[in-house]
Design a protein around this motif. Structure first.
Motif, PDB file in Angstrom:
ATOM      1  N   LEU A 122       0.833  -1.196   0.000  1.00 19.30           N
ATOM      2  CA  LEU A 122       0.000   0.000   0.000  1.00 19.30           C
ATOM      3  C   LEU A 122       0.871   1.252   0.000  1.00 19.30           C
ATOM      4  CD1 LEU A 122      -2.681  -0.991   2.683  1.00 19.30           C
ATOM      5  CD2 LEU A 122      -2.936  -1.101   0.199  1.00 19.30           C
ATOM      6  N   MET A 123       0.230   2.381  -0.228  1.00 18.09           N
ATOM      7  CA  MET A 123       0.934   3.668  -0.169  1.00 18.09           C
ATOM      8  C   MET A 123      -0.072   4.763   0.144  1.00 18.09           C
ATOM      9  SD  MET A 123       3.008   5.743  -3.161  1.00 18.09           S
ATOM     10  CE  MET A 123       4.145   4.411  -3.519  1.00 18.09           C
ATOM     11  N   ALA A 124       0.331   5.707   0.980  1.00 15.32           N
ATOM     12  CA  ALA A 124      -0.498   6.872   1.278  1.00 15.32           C
ATOM     13  C   ALA A 124      -0.004   8.045   0.434  1.00 15.32           C
ATOM     14  CB  ALA A 124      -0.439   7.221   2.753  1.00 15.32           C
ATOM     15  N   SER A 125      -0.934   8.728  -0.236  1.00 17.01           N
ATOM     16  CA  SER A 125      -0.551   9.824  -1.123  1.00 17.01           C
ATOM     17  C   SER A 125      -0.677  11.193  -0.459  1.00 17.01           C
ATOM     18  CB  SER A 125      -1.413   9.793  -2.388  1.00 17.01           C
ATOM     19  OG  SER A 125      -2.785   9.834  -2.065  1.00 17.01           O
ATOM     20  N   GLU A 126      -1.187  11.221   0.767  1.00 16.96           N
ATOM     21  CA  GLU A 126      -1.268  12.478   1.495  1.00 16.96           C
ATOM     22  C   GLU A 126      -1.235  12.217   2.995  1.00 16.96           C
ATOM     23  OE1 GLU A 126      -5.668  13.993   1.885  1.00 16.96           O
ATOM     24  OE2 GLU A 126      -5.331  13.387  -0.216  1.00 16.96           O
ATOM     25  N   GLU A 127      -0.901  13.250   3.742  1.00 18.16           N
ATOM     26  CA  GLU A 127      -0.807  13.102   5.192  1.00 18.16           C
ATOM     27  C   GLU A 127      -2.205  13.024   5.811  1.00 18.16           C
ATOM     28  OE1 GLU A 127       1.717  15.973   7.052  1.00 18.16           O
ATOM     29  OE2 GLU A 127       3.298  15.810   5.525  1.00 18.16           O
ATOM     30  N   GLY A 128      -2.268  12.336   6.953  1.00 19.60           N
ATOM     31  CA  GLY A 128      -3.543  12.208   7.640  1.00 19.60           C
ATOM     32  C   GLY A 128      -3.524  11.039   8.597  1.00 19.60           C
ATOM     33  N   VAL A 129      -4.629  10.851   9.292  1.00 19.60           N
ATOM     34  CA  VAL A 129      -4.794   9.721  10.201  1.00 19.60           C
ATOM     35  C   VAL A 129      -5.929   8.857   9.651  1.00 19.60           C
ATOM     36  CG1 VAL A 129      -5.274   8.964  12.556  1.00 19.60           C
ATOM     37  CG2 VAL A 129      -4.008  11.097  12.159  1.00 19.60           C
ATOM     38  N   PHE A 130      -5.620   7.622   9.302  1.00 19.75           N
ATOM     39  CA  PHE A 130      -6.582   6.750   8.652  1.00 19.75           C
ATOM     40  C   PHE A 130      -6.914   5.563   9.553  1.00 19.75           C
ATOM     41  CE2 PHE A 130      -3.668   8.234   5.117  1.00 19.75           C
ATOM     42  CZ  PHE A 130      -4.402   9.400   4.892  1.00 19.75           C
ATOM     43  N   ARG A 131      -8.181   5.241   9.582  1.00 18.60           N
ATOM     44  CA  ARG A 131      -8.657   4.158  10.438  1.00 18.60           C
ATOM     45  C   ARG A 131      -8.301   2.798   9.844  1.00 18.60           C
ATOM     46  NH1 ARG A 131     -13.926   1.504  10.754  1.00 18.60           N
ATOM     47  NH2 ARG A 131     -14.439   2.708   8.891  1.00 18.60           N
ATOM     48  N   GLY A 132      -7.781   1.913  10.696  1.00 16.27           N
ATOM     49  CA  GLY A 132      -7.544   0.528  10.315  1.00 16.27           C
ATOM     50  C   GLY A 132      -8.402  -0.372  11.176  1.00 16.27           C
ATOM     51  N   LEU A 133      -8.741  -1.542  10.665  1.00 17.04           N
ATOM     52  CA  LEU A 133      -9.666  -2.398  11.402  1.00 17.04           C
ATOM     53  C   LEU A 133      -9.531  -3.853  10.992  1.00 17.04           C
ATOM     54  CD1 LEU A 133     -12.090  -2.988   9.114  1.00 17.04           C
ATOM     55  CD2 LEU A 133     -12.592  -0.610   9.608  1.00 17.04           C
ATOM     56  N   SER A 134     -10.256  -4.673  11.725  1.00 20.03           N
ATOM     57  CA  SER A 134     -10.409  -6.078  11.366  1.00 20.03           C
ATOM     58  C   SER A 134     -11.693  -6.207  10.566  1.00 20.03           C
ATOM     59  CB  SER A 134     -10.488  -6.951  12.623  1.00 20.03           C
ATOM     60  OG  SER A 134     -10.947  -8.242  12.277  1.00 20.03           O
ATOM     61  N   ALA A 135     -11.598  -6.826   9.385  1.00 16.07           N
ATOM     62  CA  ALA A 135     -12.768  -6.973   8.523  1.00 16.07           C
ATOM     63  C   ALA A 135     -13.328  -8.388   8.571  1.00 16.07           C
ATOM     64  CB  ALA A 135     -12.397  -6.612   7.081  1.00 16.07           C
ATOM     65  N   ASN A 136     -12.938  -9.150   9.587  1.00 14.52           N
ATOM     66  CA  ASN A 136     -13.408 -10.529   9.707  1.00 14.52           C
ATOM     67  C   ASN A 136     -13.750 -10.808  11.172  1.00 14.52           C
ATOM     68  OD1 ASN A 136     -13.543 -13.336   8.294  1.00 14.52           O
ATOM     69  ND2 ASN A 136     -12.397 -13.740  10.171  1.00 14.52           N
ATOM     70  N   TYR A 137     -14.984 -11.185  11.436  1.00 16.30           N
ATOM     71  CA  TYR A 137     -15.406 -11.419  12.822  1.00 16.30           C
ATOM     72  C   TYR A 137     -14.549 -12.516  13.461  1.00 16.30           C
ATOM     73  CZ  TYR A 137     -18.211 -12.499  16.895  1.00 16.30           C
ATOM     74  OH  TYR A 137     -18.616 -12.714  18.189  1.00 16.30           O
ATOM     75  N   SER A 138     -14.026 -12.218  14.645  1.00 21.07           N
ATOM     76  CA  SER A 138     -13.108 -13.157  15.297  1.00 21.07           C
ATOM     77  C   SER A 138     -13.395 -13.321  16.782  1.00 21.07           C
ATOM     78  CB  SER A 138     -11.658 -12.676  15.107  1.00 21.07           C
ATOM     79  OG  SER A 138     -11.489 -11.362  15.606  1.00 21.07           O
ATOM     80  N   GLY A 139     -14.609 -12.986  17.202  1.00 17.40           N
ATOM     81  CA  GLY A 139     -14.938 -13.233  18.597  1.00 17.40           C
ATOM     82  C   GLY A 139     -15.407 -12.004  19.353  1.00 17.40           C
ATOM     83  N   PHE A 140     -15.474 -12.151  20.657  1.00 16.29           N
ATOM     84  CA  PHE A 140     -16.071 -11.169  21.568  1.00 16.29           C
ATOM     85  C   PHE A 140     -15.490  -9.769  21.406  1.00 16.29           C
ATOM     86  CE2 PHE A 140     -15.699  -9.048  25.738  1.00 16.29           C
ATOM     87  CZ  PHE A 140     -17.040  -8.786  25.971  1.00 16.29           C
ATOM     88  N   GLY A 141     -14.175  -9.646  21.284  1.00 10.18           N
ATOM     89  CA  GLY A 141     -13.548  -8.322  21.231  1.00 10.18           C
ATOM     90  C   GLY A 141     -13.335  -7.789  19.832  1.00 10.18           C
ATOM     91  N   PHE A 142     -13.989  -8.386  18.847  1.00  6.62           N
ATOM     92  CA  PHE A 142     -13.799  -8.005  17.449  1.00  6.62           C
ATOM     93  C   PHE A 142     -14.049  -6.520  17.205  1.00  6.62           C
ATOM     94  CE2 PHE A 142     -16.480  -7.130  13.707  1.00  6.62           C
ATOM     95  CZ  PHE A 142     -15.529  -7.219  12.705  1.00  6.62           C
ATOM     96  N   SER A 143     -15.090  -5.961  17.811  1.00  5.21           N
ATOM     97  CA  SER A 143     -15.468  -4.571  17.547  1.00  5.21           C
ATOM     98  C   SER A 143     -14.392  -3.572  17.979  1.00  5.21           C
ATOM     99  CB  SER A 143     -16.792  -4.237  18.247  1.00  5.21           C
ATOM    100  OG  SER A 143     -16.665  -4.409  19.651  1.00  5.21           O
ATOM    101  N   GLY A 144     -13.534  -3.971  18.922  1.00  4.74           N
ATOM    102  CA  GLY A 144     -12.490  -3.067  19.392  1.00  4.74           C
ATOM    103  C   GLY A 144     -11.148  -3.307  18.744  1.00  4.74           C
TER     104      GLY A 144
END
Length: 282
Positions: A191-213
């Motif tokens: 991957l590559m970022a073309s501009e400065e900023g803060v971008f959200r990353g996450l888990s896109a696959n349900y993996s249990g109780f704490g998945f949402s966090g």
């Protein structure tokens, strides 16, 4: 009256469906994200060629040929139209052919393993999915973090991804492309970022109780700011030794950001090998 009712319904549905949505996929901040957005728009546009007429006809035909409409032409013995046959067969075939071409081209151009630059210009970040947090290792800088990464803007990034628990999925929507993290395996994502900023990353696959966090922040910064961030991490009193890592493997929800000033350079390799039997000589 019918047209006003239909228009009002469409506006309400769109408003409700878009309220609160970030629409990150349609506001990309990197070249891969831009290509992914174009692919979504092209595919959707091709499908709308069929969907829009069908939606229109599903309302127009019942209205036009209703029982009370005595002005419509009545053909009880009608059963064939060459023009309709050509349309209902040719249009879908053309759409499928166009989608097949787009799929073939983007399968190569958006290959997650495809480098975005020369090896010497690429920053490598090793990613380990845990319950329920992300561990990031910078092998060249000899540092590690939990639920936070920083990358220089306009610099190719190669993510080496695995899991030390169940299967998961690594995704930074604004940069594009999600890929699975699996125990005993290494996946690669460029991957590559073309501009400065803060971008959200996450888990896109349900993996249990704490998945949402299971989320993290990606800081896209200048080269100078990146070096300052590295120095900040190196100033941390924590090191990622074996006892510390074992503590990280314990299941936790909404884990805080953590920095580690030092890490075993072979930690990522060992994480993979313990699931393949290499460490035990099997």
């Amino acid at each position: 009256m019918l047209k006003k009712l239909l228009l009002g319904t469409i506006i309400i549905v769109l408003t409700l469906s878009l309220s609160g949505c970030e629409l990150a996929l349609f506001d990309p901040k990197g070249p891969i994200g831009e290509q992914a957005k174009d692919l979504i728009l092209i595919s959707t546009s091709l499908l709308l060629i069929v969907i829009i007429p069908v939606l229109f006809m599903s309302i127009y035909f019942p209205y036009k040929f209703r029982k009370g409409n005595t002005k419509s032409e009545y053909k009880p013995h009608w059963e064939h139209s060459t023009k309709i046959e050509i349309i209902v067969w040719l249009v879908p075939c053309l759409i499928i052919a166009a989608l097949a071409y787009v799929t073939y081209v983007t399968s190569h151009s958006l290959d997650p393993r495809k480098p975005l630059g020369k090896d010497e210009d690429t920053l490598t970040i090793q990613v380990v999915a845990l319950d329920w947090k992300w561990l990031f290792i910078y092998p060249e800088q000899q540092i590690a973090t939990v639920n936070e990464i920083a990358i220089p803007v306009n610099k190719p990034i190669e993510f080496l991804i695995t899991s030390d628990t169940v299967m998961n999925s690594f995704f930074i929507p604004r940069l594009g492309s999600q890929i699975y993290a699996m125990a005993g395996m290494e996946n690669r994502l460029n991957l590559m970022a073309s501009e400065e900023g803060v971008f959200r990353g996450l888990s896109a696959n349900y993996s249990g109780f704490g998945f949402s966090g299971m989320k993290f922040k990606t800081h896209s910064v200048s080269d100078e700011a990146f070096q300052q961030w590295v120095d900040k991490v190196k100033a941390s009193p924590k090191v990622l030794d074996e006892p510390t890592y074992q503590a990280l493997t314990v299941k936790s929800k909404d884990n805080e950001v953590e920095h580690f000033a030092d890490v075993d350079p072979l930690h990522f390799k060992k994480t993979i090998e313990k699931y393949t039997g290499v460490q035990n000589g099997q």
